[in-house]
Design an enzyme around this catalytic site. Sequence first.
Site, short mmCIF file in Angstrom:
data_model
loop_
_atom_site.label_atom_id
_atom_site.label_comp_id
_atom_site.label_asym_id
_atom_site.label_seq_id
_atom_site.Cartn_x
_atom_site.Cartn_y
_atom_site.Cartn_z
N GLU A 40 0.88 -1.17 0.00
CA GLU A 40 0.00 0.00 0.00
C GLU A 40 0.91 1.23 0.00
OE1 GLU A 40 -3.08 -0.03 -0.44
OE2 GLU A 40 -3.78 -2.01 0.16
N CYS A 56 -2.50 9.00 2.59
CA CYS A 56 -2.22 8.42 1.27
C CYS A 56 -3.37 8.74 0.31
CB CYS A 56 -2.00 6.92 1.38
SG CYS A 56 -3.32 6.03 2.20
#
Length: 507
Positions: free
Chosen positions: A261, A295
Amino acid sequence: MTTPDLRQITSETMAACGATIAPGAEGGLEVVSPLTGQPVARLAVQDAAAAAAMVDRAQAAFRAWRMVPAPRRGELVRLFGEELRRAKADLGRMVSIEAGKSPSEGLGEVQEMIDICDFAVGLSRQLYGLTIATERPGHRMMETWHPLGVVGIITAFNFPCAPWCWNAALALVCGDPVIWKPSEKTPLTALACQAVLERAVARFGAEAPEGLSQVLVGGPETGEALVDSDKVALISATGSTRMGRIVGPKVAARFGRCILELGGNNAGIVCPSADMDMALRAIAFGAMGTAGQRCTTMRRLFVHDSVYDRIVPALKTAYSSVTVGNPLETAALVGPLIDRAALDAMAAALEEASALGGIVHEGGRVAVGPETSVYVRPALVEMPVHDGPVLRETFAPILYVMRYTDLDEAIEMHNAVGGGLSSAIFTTDLREMETFLSARGSDCGIANVNIGTSGAEIGGAFGGEKETGGGRESGSDAWRAYMRRATNTVNYSRELPLAQGVVFDIG
């Protein structure tokens, strides 16, 4: 708030979670709160030998835990969810202290942990395989799913506990022990979460083996020991694309499994038919929440020519009026950057944008607390070109705004970056909406309509494409990454037909 006060609050909050801060020796890991930029604790660092010992304990735990029925494993996670509810306020405060988030965002992160525990408890009775049609009479073909092994979890500072729980809750019900290597910037939150889990383990009883969940405190070299171990079946790593380029090949070289990720350069598109008030609120949170250190932060915005002069002035007003400050002392919506390096990266990106003709609104440093803390006003940058710093992720509150005239043009620019995590379109036009969600639309793992790029729920699989790494965590069928699949064929006939009509008769 003075430094001794914050130290005391940290110590008291850790104690309320059942965790103690074992002081590290000189040269240990100094934990600095971005609220003040000053130390709140010092921890002992574990080396590669300690990591290896943890892996051995986890392997022993795996041999026992994989034999516990999955619904029973789910009971441990249910108890963990109960303990998280009791500790929510304290864990949320730790998130604010270590990551600088507002109280509501800190509590929201803990709520994500509670939600994924609820999801995982139900999942413990739904680890389904398939029955598959077979061409051979008197045979049955099916697939079964089995625990995979030790799971190493590496997390980033900006979400110091939720991504661990996305992985840990699923791994535990799937039959896998976990070793957590938190960011060296946020280890206290990890130790507090581990202490809360240990309360659940104590209630669960002896079926939970020693070494089922462990925390590994240290820097990159400590994480590297976990990544390099061929006894760790799966590495789930959250962080920068640069980190992923290191971790991915190392794990692949030993034929391990990875969930990556990584970075995102997320964008939104504002169409002529958009609900402007809704879009404004979504963009403001998506771009400025967590001081731009998500993010899923919105970093690029494409606005149609016909509405540019409506949405951009409204955004300027929002950027000039948003409150910045210490979230434990004020009701500010925007807290600090994690450290001085983040400030330097932001300043460099804004300077580069200006050199390309960008018009920078806000973005200056704000005097809050000690000089060691780093608070900035979020920056709104009107860019004449989709180039330079716009093409890269800067982990700071910068939103680049660009005009477009044609939706296909906007989608092309939207997709012309390395990251592929989250995206959004604001429209009430069905054709625009469906085009954005189609195969020729957004190339991201998350594509939203009339909501921002941030705020994913745990029910859906979380992750992205391209330089975001391709990993998926949390909901949907992400659980499959934590298990191994076996295809089984059972012959209950008295014959032995071969597949594809092959004949092999030995007499």
